[in-house]
Design an enzyme around this catalytic site. Structure first.
Site, mmCIF file in Angstrom:
data_model
loop_
_atom_site.group_PDB
_atom_site.id
_atom_site.type_symbol
_atom_site.label_atom_id
_atom_site.label_comp_id
_atom_site.label_asym_id
_atom_site.label_seq_id
_atom_site.Cartn_x
_atom_site.Cartn_y
_atom_site.Cartn_z
ATOM 1 N N GLY A 239 -6.461 -9.993 -35.209
ATOM 2 C CA GLY A 239 -6.702 -10.578 -36.549
ATOM 3 C C GLY A 239 -6.194 -11.422 -37.204
ATOM 4 C CB SER A 240 -5.088 -12.426 -40.385
ATOM 5 O OG SER A 240 -6.458 -12.157 -40.914
ATOM 6 C CB ALA A 241 -1.135 -11.008 -37.106
ATOM 7 C CE LYS B 191 -6.686 -15.728 -40.862
ATOM 8 N NZ LYS B 191 -7.180 -15.043 -42.244
#
Lengths: 716, 386
Positions: A402-404, A406
Site C-alpha cells: 500500500g501507500s507506505a 509512496k
C-alpha cells in the site's frame, strides 16, 4: 726366455693381493649385512609394522552467539555421549554382538519398552539370529541352516549378495525362538545396531540423550573391557532467549542426520565427516565456516593387523569462533511481546471481521549501519487458535504494502524528471475505461508533492506513473500511448531502495517478493505506484525506509557485527577477528534536496494537521518520521471474494539524526473502520521501548561501541 | 686338445645352478607387484635365458680361447660400432639411451665390456709376464687408455655411470695384476684417490658447484645415498625402503612371498636391480650370507683357474672377469644396504634380464675355456706360471 727369467714374475704375488682384496670386500658386505639384519633388524621390523597410519578427527565446541551488547544468546551445553570407534578394518559381527552384550549390562538405549521395541527392526532380529549365540553351537548351526537355503547358483554370488539373500530367507519363526518381549534382548540388539553403523577409526555416537550419571561412570570405569567404547562429551545448542530470534539463529543437524545428503560432496571436500553436525538454516548455516572451528586431528599408527600402536595429535583442535550479532535481544524480547499482544488484542476485538488475520511483522534496523536491531513476527493459527513466534516471516513473507512506498514513487518522479519539488497536480478521481475507478480516499484538489505524501494522495502517484509511461489520460476513455517500459523504469528505481530485490542480509535465504507479470495494462502501473501491485517483504520495506532516512545510501541489513575468537569463557569476549563494516549497496543518484523533500514529507505525515499518522504520532516525543499504508488485499475464499486490508507503517527516528528505522506489516486485517490502529500501536510501543532502553543504558553507562569493557562490568 | 667330456667346469656349473635357484625364487617373489595376473611370467623368461646361457657357456668353452687372441681387434671393432650406433638409433628408457633394437633389445655396453676386457687382456699378455720398466709401463698404459677412453666416454654419456665405473675398476684390477711397474700403478691409484678426495671436498664445501657439474639425474642418487633421510621422498625412499626390508628379514627372513616391503611394492624393481632386497627380506641373514659366499666361491674358483693357467692371455681374461663380477656384486649389494650409491647395475646371475645374464655366461664360458686348455697342458711345467 732365459733372460727374462731373471726378472721377477709379477702375477702370482699380485693375484694373491687381488684375492685378499676381493675377500676383504666380500667380508665387508657380510659385515654390513650383519649390521643391517642382525643388529638393526628388530628396529627395522618394528618400523615396517608401524608404517600404516590413519587420521581421525575429533569435534570441537561450536562458536557461540552474543547480541550487540555482549549478552549470550546461543550457548553450548555439554552433553554426555557414549561413542564407539571401531578398529581400522572394522570388527566382526560376532565381536560387535559380544561388545553389545557387555554394554547392555551397564547402559540402556531407552527406559521405555515401546521406544526400545521401535528401535529394533525385523532385519535386526534376523541378523541377531544369524550370528547366533557364540557360547552355544547356535553360531555354526544358524549359519549352516541359513546358507543351506541358498541355491547352487546363488552360492556363486558375491558375499554381500549372498548375505542379502540369506537375510531375506530368514523367517519370523526362525528368530522368534528368542523372546522379543525381553527388554534386555531388545537393548542388546539396539546397541548392536548402533555399533554396526560405525566406520573404522571414526567415533560414532551410540547414545547422547539421557546418559545417566551411573551409565557414564560405569562405562568410564570399564573402558578397558570395552574395546573402542568411549565416554565423551558432545555439545548441544541452547538458546538462552527461548524462541526470540530463534528462527534467524537457525538449526544444526544432529550427529545422526550428519551433513545434508543433497550437498554431501561439498561438505566432504571441506573435510567434514558424514556424521558431522552442520548448520542447516539461519546464521548457523550462513556462518558455518566461522562457527565450526578446527577439528582436532589425531594420527593413529597401526600395524599390519590394524591394531593401533601409537597416536599423535597432528592438528590441534580449535573451538569455533563466536559471533557478535547486531540484534538487541532485550529490545527484541520486548518487541516479541508487543507484537503478540497487539495481534491477539486486535483479533479478539472482532474475531469475525479479522478471521483472515494471521500475522503481524516488524523489522527494526539502524539505518546508518544496516544493523538489524530486532525482527519479530507473531503468527496466529486460525484453525488451531494458537499464537506462535514465526519471526522468519519478516524475510520470507511478501505482502502488498500500500501507500507506505509512496516515498519511492515520488523520488522516482523526481529522478525521472516527470515532477520536481513543488509540482502541483489536481487530485480528482480517475476513470479509465475498462478499469475500476481510481481515486484517493478523498478528493484533495490541487496539491503539491509534499501534500501528496502527507495526505497520501493516490492520484498524485497515478499522475507520476502516467507521466513516466508517457500515457495520456482522458476521463472514461482507455489510456492512450501507454508504454509498458513504465514498469521497467519504475521497478528499476524501486530496486534502488531495496524494493523487489534482495536486501543483502547475511542469511542463506530471503524472499524478494512477487513481481507482477502483466505489464501491458496501464491501470496496473497506477496500482504499482501506490503499492497495490508488487509485493515486498517487511525487511525490504525496512531497507527502503532506511535508505530514505540515510540520505539515499542503501545499506544491506546485517546480523553479524563481529567475529570473535572463542576464549573458552562465557563471561568475557575473545579478541576481534573480523569486524563487518556497513556494506553500502548503492547511493540513490539524485540531488540531496529531493530526498530531504521526501524526508520532510514523512515527518509531516506524523506532525501535520492533515498527516495520515498525526493522530498516533503527533504527540510522540521522539521526532518520528513515518509513512502509513493501507493496501486493499482482496482474495478468494471458497469462491467468495473477501476484502481485507494490509496495514503497513514505515518510519524512523529521530527525524534529524536517524538511529532507528522500522517497517511494520499487518496483513489481512478486517476492513471495518475500527480496525486501523494496530500498526500504529505496535509502532508507538516499539519507539517507547527503544528509547526507554536507550535511556536506561545511558544512565547505566553502557556504551555499545565498547562491549568488551561492558561485559566485564557485568560479570563483576 | 681333444676334450673327451662336456666342455664344463663342474665347480662353476654347480655355482651357476645355485645362482639360478636364487634367481628364480627371487624373481618370482619380487615380480609379483608387476605381473600379478601371471606370476610365472618373469620366472619362465629367466629360466629360458638360463638354458640359453648354459648352452652359450658350453659353446664358448668348447672353442680354444687362444684363437680369440688374434681376433680381439675384430671384437673391439664390432663393440665400437654397436656403441656408436646407440646415440644414433638407440632406444631410450627411463631417461637413458642404452639399448639397440636388433630384433631383440640388446645393450651394447654389456657386450663391449667383455670385448674390451679381451682386447686389454691381449695387450697386457703381449707385454709379457715379467716386470716392465717404467718407460715400457707408460707405453702399455697409454695404449690401454687409448683403447678404453672412447668406449668409456660413450657409455658414460648414455648415461650409465655404473657400467663406466665397473669398466674403470676392471681395467685397474687387470693392470694391477699385470707386469706394469708399481710406479705407474701408484700414479694411477693416486689419481683415483685424488678424484675421490676432490669429490669429497666438493660435497662438503662446494655442494652447489658439485650439483652443477654432475649429470642432473645423478645428483639425487649420489646425494640421496650420502644423506638418505633428507632425500627420503625420491631416490632416498628406495634406499630407505630397501634397507628396512632387508633389515626386517633379520636372521631367518619373513619367508618366501611373505616380505611386507617387497610384496607391498615399497621396494621398487624388486626383481631386477633390487632383487637382493627381496632375498634379504624373505630369507634373512642366512639367505644373504649364503649368496655372498656363493659369489665369493665363484671369484675364488676363477682366481684358482687363473693361478693354474699357462696362458697369460687366459689369466688376464680371468682377472678381467673377476673385476667385472666383483664390482657388480659389491656395487649392487652395497647399494641395497647403504654402502654404495644407487646405480642401475644389476646383480649378476640373480637379477632378471637376458642381456646381462647371457654376457655373464659368456664370460664364464671364456673362463671355462681357459681352465680346459690348462688341463691339456697339465705336465708342461715350463709353461705354467710360477
Amino acid at each position: 726366455m732365459a733372460k727374462k727369467k731373471k726378472k721377477r714374475a709379477q702375477l702370482p704375488l699380485r693375484l694373491n693381493f687381488l684375492f685378499v682384496f676381493v675377500f676383504l670386500m666380500f667380508s665387508l658386505l657380510i659385515l654390513q649385512l650383519g649390521v643391517v639384519q642382525i643388529l638393526n633388524g628388530e628396529e627395522a621390523r618394528q618400523r615396517i609394522e608401524e608404517t600404516e597410519s590413519t587420521r581421525s578427527a575429533i569435534s570441537v565446541p561450536r562458536g557461540l552467539m552474543y547480541d550487540r551488547f555482549g549478552n549470550l544468546i546461543l550457548d553450548n551445553e555439554p552433553e554426555r555421549a557414549i561413542t564407539y570407534t571401531p578398529p581400522k578394518n572394522g570388527e566382526s559381527a560376532a565381536k560387535r554382538l559380544e561388545l553389545a552384550e557387555k554394554l547392555a549390562k551397564i547402559m540402556v538405549m531407552s527406559d521405555d519398552f515401546d521406544e526400545l521395541e521401535a528401535m529394533v527392526s525385523d532385519r535386526d532380529k534376523k541378523e541377531y539370529w544369524y550370528i547366533g549365540k557364540s557360547d552355544t553351537y547356535e553360531e555354526e548351526q544358524h549359519h549352516k541352516e541359513a546358507e543351506s537355503r541358498l541355491t547352487t547358483e546363488e552360492s556363486e554370488l558375491t558375499a554381500a549378495e549372498q548375505y542379502r539373500i540369506v537375510l531375506d530367507r530368514i523367517e519370523e519363526d526362525d528368530y522368534n525362538i528368542y523372546d522379543w518381549s525381553d527388554p534386555n534382548l531388545l537393548n542388546i540388539v539396539a546397541i548392536k545396531k548402533e555399533l554396526d553403523q560405525a566406520f573404522g577409526l571414526s567415533p560414532h555416537t551410540i547414545k547422547n540423550e539421557g546418559v545417566t550419571d551411573e551409565e557414564y561412570a560405569l562405562i568410564s570405569e570399564n573402558l578397558s573391557q570395552l574395546p573402542g567404547i568411549d565416554a565423551t562429551i558432545d555439545w548441544n545448542r541452547v538458546r538462552l532467549y527461548g524462541s526470540t530470534f530463534a528462527s534467524f539463529l537457525g538449526n544444526i543437524s544432529s550427529s545422526k542426520e550428519g551433513i545434508p545428503g543433497d550437498n554431501q560432496d561439498y561438505y566432504l571436500t571441506l573435510g567434514y565427516s558424514r556424521n558431522d553436525r552442520v548448520g542447516t538454516s539461519g546464521l548457523e548455516q550462513q556462518y558455518e565456516s566461522v562457527l565450526r572451528g578446527q577439528k582436532e586431528i589425531i594420527q593413529y599408527t597401526t600395524d599390519n593387523d590394524g591394531n593401533v600402536v601409537g597416536n599423535e595429535t597432528v592438528v590441534d583442535g580449535k573451538s569455533g569462533n563466536d559471533l557478535i550479532l547486531t540484534v538487541d535481544m532485550e529490545l527484541n524480547e520486548i518487541l516479541d511481546e508487543i507484537v503478540l499482544e497487539e495481534l491477539e488484542a486486535y483479533i479478539n476485538q472482532d474475531r469475525n471481521q479479522n478471521r483472515y488475520m494471521t500475522d503481524a511483522l516488524v523489522a527494526v534496523l539502524d539505518p546508518k549501519t544496516g544493523d538489524v536491531l530486532a525482527m519479530s513476527a507473531a503468527h496466529y493459527d486460525q484453525e488451531k487458535q494458537e499464537y506462535s513466534d514465526q519471526a522468519y516471516r519478516v524475510i520470507y513473507d511478501a505482502h502488498i504494502p500500500g501507500s507506505a512506498i509512496k516515498g519511492a514513487t515520488v523520488l522516482t518522479g523526481y529522478q525521472t524528471g516527470v515532477i520536481s519539488p513543488n509540482t502541483v497536480i489536481t487530485d480528482r478521481p480517475i476513470n479509465i475505461a475498462g478499469t475500476p475507478r481510481k481515486a484517493s480516499y478523498t478528493t484533495m484538489g490541487t496539491i503539491n508533492d509534499l501534500d501528496a505524501i502527507t495526505r497520501s494522495s493516490n492520484v498524485y502517484m497515478f499522475e507520476i506513473a502516467l507521466r513516466i509511461s508517457g500515457a495520456t489520460y482522458r476521463p472514461n476513455e482507455p489510456l492512450r500511448g501507454f508504454n509498458s517500459d513504465g514498469f521497467q523504469i519504475m521497478r528499476k528505481h524501486f530496486n534502488q531502495f531495496g524494493l523487489g530485490v534482495e536486501t543483502g542480509i547475511d542469511l542463506p535465504y530471503e524472499s524478494t517478493g512477487v513481481v507482477g507479470s502483466n505489464i501491458r495494462d496501464g491501470g496496473l502501473l497506477l496500482d504499482f505506484a501506490i503499492g497495490q501491485y508488487d509485493t515486498y517483504t517487511t525487511l525490504q520495506l525496512a531497507q527502503y525506509v532506511s535508505t530514505i532516512a540515510n540520505d539515499g545510501y542503501r545499506i544491506s541489513p546485517r546480523l553479524v557485527k563481529e567475529v570473535r575468537q572463542a576464549n573458552g569463557n562465557k563471561e568475557t569476549l575473545g579478541s576481534v577477528l573480523e569486524s563487518n563494516s556497513p556494506n553500502i549497496l548503492n547511493r540513490i543518484d539524485m540531488d540531496e534536496s529531493y530526498i530531504e523533500r521526501v524526508q520532510s514529507g514523512f515527518r509531516r505525515v506524523a506532525t501535520h494537521s492533515q498527516g495520515t499518522g498525526r493522530s498516533h504520532w503527533a504527540d510522540s516525543p521522539y521526532d518520528v518520521a513515518v509513512k502509513t499504508g493501507t493496501a486493499q488485499n482482496q482474495f478468494w475464499d471458497n469462491g467468495v471474494q473477501r476484502e481485507t486490508n494490509n496495514l503497513t507503517l514505515v518510519g524512523y527516528a529521530p527525524y534529524d539524526e536517524p538511529e532507528v528505522a522500522f517497517a511494520i506489516v499487518v496483513p489481512r486485517t478486517g476492513v471495518g473502520n475500527n480496525f486501523n490502529g494496530i500498526h500504529h500501536n505496535i509502532g508507538n510501543r516499539l519507539m517507547d521501548a527503544y528509547f526507554d532502553l536507550k535511556e536506561e543504558r545511558d544512565q547505566a553507562g553502557f556504551d555499545e561501541t565498547n562491549i568488551d569493557e561492558m561485559v566485564e562490568v557485568e560479570s563483576e | 686338445m681333444q676334450p673327451r667330456k662336456l666342455p664344463i667346469d663342474y665347480t662353476l656349473a654347480f655355482l651357476v645352478v645355485c645362482f639360478s635357484i636364487f634367481s628364480l625364487v627371487g624373481i618370482y617373489s619380487g615380480s609379483g607387484q608387476y605381473a600379478s595376473s601371471n606370476p610365472m611370467l618373469f620366472v619362465r623368461r629367466q629360466l629360458v635365458f638360463y638354458v640359453i646361457g648354459f648352452i652359450l657357456m658350453m659353446a664358448v668353452a668348447y672353442f680354444d680361447f687362444e684363437v680369440i687372441e688374434k681376433w680381439t681387434w675384430f671384437f673391439y671393432g664390432v663393440g665400437m660400432v654397436l656403441l656408436l650406433a646407440v646415440p644414433l638409433v638407440g632406444v631410450e628408457k627411463n631417461g637413458a639411451q642404452r639399448w639397440l633394437n636388433l630384433g631383440m633389445e640388446i645393450q651394447p655396453s654389456e657386450i663391449m665390456k667383455i670385448f674390451l676386457v679381451i682386447h686389454i687382456a691381449m695387450l697386457l699378455a703381449r707385454a709379457g709376464k715379467y716386470r716392465l720398466s717404467f718407460k715400457e709401463s707408460v707405453i702399455v698404459t697409454s695404449k690401454i687408455l687409448l683403447y678404453s677412453v672412447v668406449p668409456l666416454y660413450l657409455i658414460f654419456a648414455q648415461p650409465d655411470l655404473g657400467t663406466t665405473l665397473m669398466i674403470v675398476f676392471t681395467l685397474f684390477v687387470m693392470m694391477f695384476a699385470s707386469s706394469i711397474s708399481l710406479k705407474v700403478i701408484s700414479i694411477l691409484t693416486s689419481i683415483g684417490l685424488a678424484g675421490i678426495g676432490a669429490f669429497a671436498y666438493l660435497y662438503v664445501y662446494q655442494l652447489d658447484f658439485l650439483k652443477s657439474i654432475l649429470p642432473s639425474h645423478q645428483v639425487p642418487r649420489i646425494l640421496g645415498w650420502l644423506n638418505p633421510a633428507e632425500y627420503s621422498q625420491g631416490i632416498g625412499y628406495q634406499l630407505q625402503q630397501s634397507l628396512l626390508g632387508i633389515g626386517s628379514g633379520q636372521l631367518t627372513g619373513a619367508g618366501f612371498r611373505n616380505g611386507y616391503q617387497v610384496q607391498s611394492g615399497r621396494v621398487p624393481e624388486a626383481h631386477t636391480d633390487f632383487i637382493f632386497a627381496a632375498i634379504g627380506e624373505e630369507f634373512g641373514f642366512i639367505g644373504t650370507s649364503i649368496l655372498v659366499i656363493l659369489f665369493f666361491l665363484l671369484i675364488y674358483r676363477i682366481i684358482t683357474i687363473a693361478f693354474h693357467a699357462n696362458s697369460l692371455f687366459g689369466v688376464y681374461i680371468c682377472i678381467g672377469v673377476i673385476g667385472l663380477f666383483t664390482f657388480q656384486v659389491f656395487q649392487n649389494i652395497g647399494m641395497t644396504i647403504g654402502l654404495m650409491p644407487i646405480t642401475g647395475l644389476a646383480l649378476p646371475f640373480i637379477s632378471y634380464g637376458g642381456s646381462a645374464l647371457l654376457t655373464n655366461m659368456l664370460a664364464l664360458g671364456l673362463v671355462t675355456s681357459v681352465h680346459l686348455r690348462t688341463k691339456s697342458y697339465m705336465f708342461g711345467e715350463e709353461e705354467t706360471i710360477e
